[in-house]
Design a protein around this motif. Structure first.
Motif, PDB file in Angstrom:
ATOM      1  N   MET A 200      10.038  26.513  -2.183  1.00  0.00           N
ATOM      2  CA  MET A 200      10.837  26.502  -3.363  1.00  0.00           C
ATOM      3  C   MET A 200       9.832  25.700  -4.754  1.00  0.00           C
ATOM      4  SD  MET A 200      14.574  25.179  -2.251  1.00  0.00           S
ATOM      5  CE  MET A 200      15.301  25.025  -3.842  1.00  0.00           C
ATOM      6  N   VAL A 201       9.212  24.721  -4.095  1.00  0.00           N
ATOM      7  CA  VAL A 201       8.389  24.286  -5.111  1.00  0.00           C
ATOM      8  C   VAL A 201       7.281  25.092  -5.623  1.00  0.00           C
ATOM      9  CG1 VAL A 201       6.666  22.356  -5.560  1.00  0.00           C
ATOM     10  CG2 VAL A 201       8.847  21.694  -3.979  1.00  0.00           C
ATOM     11  N   LEU A 202       6.675  25.883  -4.791  1.00  0.00           N
ATOM     12  CA  LEU A 202       5.711  27.001  -5.212  1.00  0.00           C
ATOM     13  C   LEU A 202       6.150  27.943  -6.064  1.00  0.00           C
ATOM     14  CD1 LEU A 202       3.826  27.401  -1.847  1.00  0.00           C
ATOM     15  CD2 LEU A 202       3.085  25.964  -3.930  1.00  0.00           C
ATOM     16  N   GLY A 203       7.600  28.145  -5.949  1.00  0.00           N
ATOM     17  CA  GLY A 203       8.224  29.259  -6.660  1.00  0.00           C
ATOM     18  C   GLY A 203       8.955  28.655  -7.984  1.00  0.00           C
ATOM     19  N   GLY A 204       8.507  27.102  -8.416  1.00  0.00           N
ATOM     20  CA  GLY A 204       8.883  26.604  -9.449  1.00  0.00           C
ATOM     21  C   GLY A 204      10.263  25.688  -9.686  1.00  0.00           C
ATOM     22  N   ALA A 205      10.898  25.354  -8.360  1.00  0.00           N
ATOM     23  CA  ALA A 205      12.004  24.652  -8.287  1.00  0.00           C
ATOM     24  C   ALA A 205      11.757  23.101  -8.534  1.00  0.00           C
ATOM     25  CB  ALA A 205      12.555  24.902  -6.893  1.00  0.00           C
ATOM     26  N   GLN A 209      16.586  20.378  -7.258  1.00  0.00           N
ATOM     27  CA  GLN A 209      16.994  21.750  -6.752  1.00  0.00           C
ATOM     28  C   GLN A 209      16.629  21.710  -5.526  1.00  0.00           C
ATOM     29  OE1 GLN A 209      14.809  24.152  -9.514  1.00  0.00           O
ATOM     30  NE2 GLN A 209      16.770  25.457 -10.136  1.00  0.00           N
ATOM     31  N   VAL A 210      15.534  21.285  -4.865  1.00  0.00           N
ATOM     32  CA  VAL A 210      15.148  21.400  -3.392  1.00  0.00           C
ATOM     33  C   VAL A 210      16.186  20.229  -2.552  1.00  0.00           C
ATOM     34  CG1 VAL A 210      13.384  20.463  -1.853  1.00  0.00           C
ATOM     35  CG2 VAL A 210      12.711  21.626  -3.973  1.00  0.00           C
TER      36      VAL A 210
END
Length: 227
Positions: A200-205, A209-210
């Motif tokens: 999720m973080v790598l996808g910009g979250a 959101q996490v």
């Protein structure tokens, strides 16, 4: 039939060779751990639910439209944490407070719908043989070895310390994970939660959101998942 005639047929074809043939054909003879637990792992990767939450998922846990928000949602049971210093029963609380809702969005919804369809189609073949307390569980499978010993179909749930633990080690060995990471490598469904957070973080979250995806009450807990 093969089991009944195994003595006569073993000279022609062993059980191991027969199962390898099934794999080549893309079929499997039983709705067992080899078939169901990879689907549970996929559900864990898509949702971030831990093994305890997956264990108690109901066949109706997923709703395409929540009655209040209209969003796709999975309702799951959140097990209260315990430790050597604090027992799980230390705090009294109403059972209804153990129910949590995980809201879903984006392409993950379509993947979960397809996955649920496959799980329900497979388990429908053994659900009638499940004990009453397991009949509504989403993830159930046949314990083939116990079925052979008892002469009747034995249906079991995901049990972290039972058949599931055996599958973890067999999966690692058959997929060559021990050769890559060493014999001390430990694989289980709980690894899927930090993997989801990382992706999720790598996808910009954002961190918030996490936090929502993992169902954490405190954002400090979420921060421990991230480097």
């Amino acid at each position: 039939d093969f089991q009944k005639r195994r003595g006569a047929l073993s000279r022609i074809c062993s059980m191991g060779r027969l199962l390898k043939l099934f794999v080549r054909w893309g079929v499997w003879p039983t709705i067992d751990d080899r078939l169901m637990l990879p689907l549970a792992v996929e559900m864990a990767m898509l949702t971030g639910l831990n093994v305890e939450a997956l264990r108690f998922l109901d066949v109706d846990s997923f709703e395409l439209e929540h009655r209040l928000t209209g969003q796709p949602v999975i309702t799951y049971r959140k097990k209260r944490s315990g430790s050597a210093k604090r027992s799980e029963n230390r705090e009294l609380h109403l059972p209804i407070l153990e129910l949590e809702e995980l809201y879903l969005n984006g392409p993950v919804v379509e993947k979960i719908i397809r996955l649920l369809g496959l799980i329900l189609a497979l388990t429908s073949k053994i659900r009638a043989d499940a004990p009453p307390e397991l009949a509504r569980r989403l993830f159930i499978f046949e314990d083939v070895e116990l079925s052979r010993k008892t002469g009747t179909r034995v249906v079991v749930p995901i049990e972290p310390a039972g058949k599931t633990a055996t599958w973890y080690s067999r999966f690692c060995r058959e997929e060559g994970l021990y050769e890559v990471f060493g014999e001390e490598f430990n694989f289980n469904m709980s690894r899927c939660r930090p993997t989801l957070a990382t992706n999720m973080v790598l996808g910009g979250a954002s961190l918030f959101q996490v936090q929502a995806a993992l169902g954490h009450e405190s954002i400090q807990t979420t921060a421990t998942y991230l480097d």
